[in-house]
Enzyme design. Structure first.
Site: not given
Length: 553
Positions: A137, A266, A312, A373, A408
């Site tokens: 990811e 997100h 992100r 998110h 994060r």
């Protein structure tokens, strides 16, 4: 190194007089109270159950928390081609200088054991050639995401819920909403004594929706695992339960909060009028998905050399920029170059849901927009989950452990839940319980039923809209000032409402959301730079020194 075992008020009612007789249910006594039924809460309950009487208090059904919505997976060093140092470095880079190194290394090094524990519980992780299948990811330098196709959270939650229901010593209280924590300072205040700063949590009040009665729970240890606060924004990937209950209650009780300005948006939430909060997993980009403008132009390489695999915050700001520049309703995520069989194997839920809505992801791109998110900040807690108040712990998204910093890293949240559940339960098992005073029951004999519930729904809608407009992906001083002004007005109105009417879940959630919104805005106003998830047009540069934002009640 931990060994993962196999599991076999602050606020009394505003009208309460302590010595007044109150007709109510008897106090419910437990060894440990756990508020929240996500991965953090259920993991803690299973670890405590062999030796402690545990109450799991959750405001809706046990499966309705955010953990079950997690699609991507759980980050852990599993491959011989990966390393703890690499995972730590990736986390620190994503966190933009604000991650606590000790907390980061602590979580990363315990992650493989957490995965092994879930395997023992029976979680059916995806495999390839007899080994765990690892995906990649954004922000990760290696394939280290352990997953169950594209529905990891749901699979984990289903497995643990079944275990919890079969485990003695765990009592589930579904449809029970946290009202407030009970502390020694509040008891002293209600008894007419000088109320100093709270030093001990004694229990909590919770609204039982079945009986419309506020119950008293007492225990020497209380764990807040209530998740984040995504519902403070108009557009979010979070379920309706994410209203910041634990953060707000801990703040009212006297706990510090940290880094509340860092709200992760997100980048890819499905944009469709009939798709409420449906997330398009980070793993779609990890498997080659490309972000496109409506005319088919790829734009991420112009924003970051890592393109779609950038963290992100970078991707969300790039999408926000392109949408505002072009006046677009959405952008598009294209994974159609992958074979149909690949998409059905790796993203069965995304493929099926999109197809229900008339989008065949094997042939056409997916319309997406950013959405709130994850709450990176929260109740300040140490490596054992301890807060500023004795007997009160915070774990998971409710807490600020220092792992996430200013942003994060993808798939670090579920493993954080598990590692800190283990550390906190170990600390509780080694802590002697404090003396237990008698707790007064909730008294609402002098309040009435609300005459106009529309006040709550109107305020809820107003809050979420101006938070989206003024405290979203890109911020300015003027926008934050406008938000702060509106929050102050709402707080006065809601507190007056709270003081005169019987509590309801809607009222309690709104009260908590307004408190969390205030903490987010105050934290954002205190940060005079742009770092990680906090981007300010008035302070676009990065400060030389990375300093956490700590608010003190």
């Amino acid at each position: 190194m931990f060994v993962w075992p196999t599991p076999p008020l602050d606020c009394l009612n505003r009208n309460t007089a302590v010595n007044q007789p109150v007709k109510s249910s008897p106090t419910l006594h437990f060894d440990v109270l756990i508020v929240g039924s996500g991965l953090a809460g259920l993991n803690a309950a299973l670890l405590l159950a062999p030796s402690q009487r545990v109450a799991v208090i959750t405001k809706r059904a046990v499966h309705e928390g955010s953990s079950g919505w997690a699609q991507g997976g759980i980050a852990a060093v599993w491959s011989k081609d990966d390393s703890f140092d690499a995972h730590v470095d990736d986390t620190l880079v994503a966190g933009a200088g604000l991650c606590d190194l000790a907390a980061t290394r602590f979580v990363v090094e315990q992650a493989p054991q957490a995965i092994a524990w879930l395997q023992k519980m029976g979680v059916p992780f995806s495999e390839e050639d007899g080994q765990l299948h690892l995906t990649r990811e954004g922000g990760h330098s290696a394939r280290r995401i352990v997953h169950v196709t594209d529905a990891t959270g749901a699979a984990v939650q289903t497995t643990l819920i079944e275990r919890v229901r079969q485990t003695p010593n765990i009592t589930l209280f579904e449809n029970h909403t946290l009202v407030d924590l009970i502390t020694d300072a509040k008891l002293a205040s209600q008894s007419g004594q000088a109320a100093n700063k709270a030093t001990q949590c004694l229990g909590l009040y919770a609204l039982d929706e079945a009986t419309d009665e506020v119950l008293t729970f007492q225990a020497p240890h209380t764990i807040l695992a209530t998740g984040g606060a995504g519902k403070v924004y108009l557009y979010t990937t979070n379920p309706d339960t994410a209203t910041g209950d634990g953060i707000a209650a801990a703040w009212r009780a006297g706990c510090r909060v940290q880094n509340m300005e860092f709200i992760q948006f997100h980048p890819t939430c499905l944009y469709h009028p009939h798709a409420k909060s449906f997330l398009i997993s980070e793993a779609v980009r990890g498997e080659g998905g490309r972000l496109l403008l409506p005319d088919g132009t790829r734009f991420m390489p112009q924003h970051d050399p890592r393109a779609e695999l950038a963290p992100r915050d970078v991707v969300a700001r790039a999408i926000d920029f392109e949408m505002k520049k072009g006046g677009l309703d959405c952008v598009y995520l294209d994974i159609s170059h992958q074979p149909l069989a690949f998409l059905q194997e790796h993203f069965p839920n995304i493929y099926a849901r999109c197809l229900e809505l008339g989008i065949d992801i094997s042939k056409q791109p997916i319309p997406v927009v950013p959405a709130a998110h994850y709450t990176c900040g929260g109740v300040l807690a140490d490596l054992e989950g301890r807060t500023d108040i004795g007997g009160l712990y915070a774990i998971g998204e409710t807490a600020c452990s220092g792992l996430h910093g200013a942003n994060r890293l993808a798939s670090n949240s579920l493993v954080e839940c598990m590692v800190f559940a283990q550390a906190t339960t170990k600390a509780i098992s080694q802590t002697a319980p404090a003396p237990a005073p008698s707790l007064p029951h909730w008294d609402d004999s002098r309040v009435g039923d609300a005459d106009e519930a529309v006040v709550i729904s109107h305020n809820w809608d107003e809050l979420r809209r101006f938070m989206w407009d003024y405290v979203g992906i890109v911020r300015t001083n003027k926008r934050l000032e406008r938000a702060a002004h509106r929050i102050a007005l709402l707080q006065d109105e809601i507190e007056e409402y709270y003081a005169h009417f019987h509590v309801t879940r809607d009222l309690l959630e709104l009260r908590n959301l307004v408190q969390v919104a205030d903490l987010i805005v105050r934290s954002a106003q205190a940060r005079h730079e742009s770092r990680g998830l906090h981007f300010s047009r008035d302070y676009p540069e990065l400060a030389e020194q990375a300093i956490p934002t700590v608010l003190v009640p």
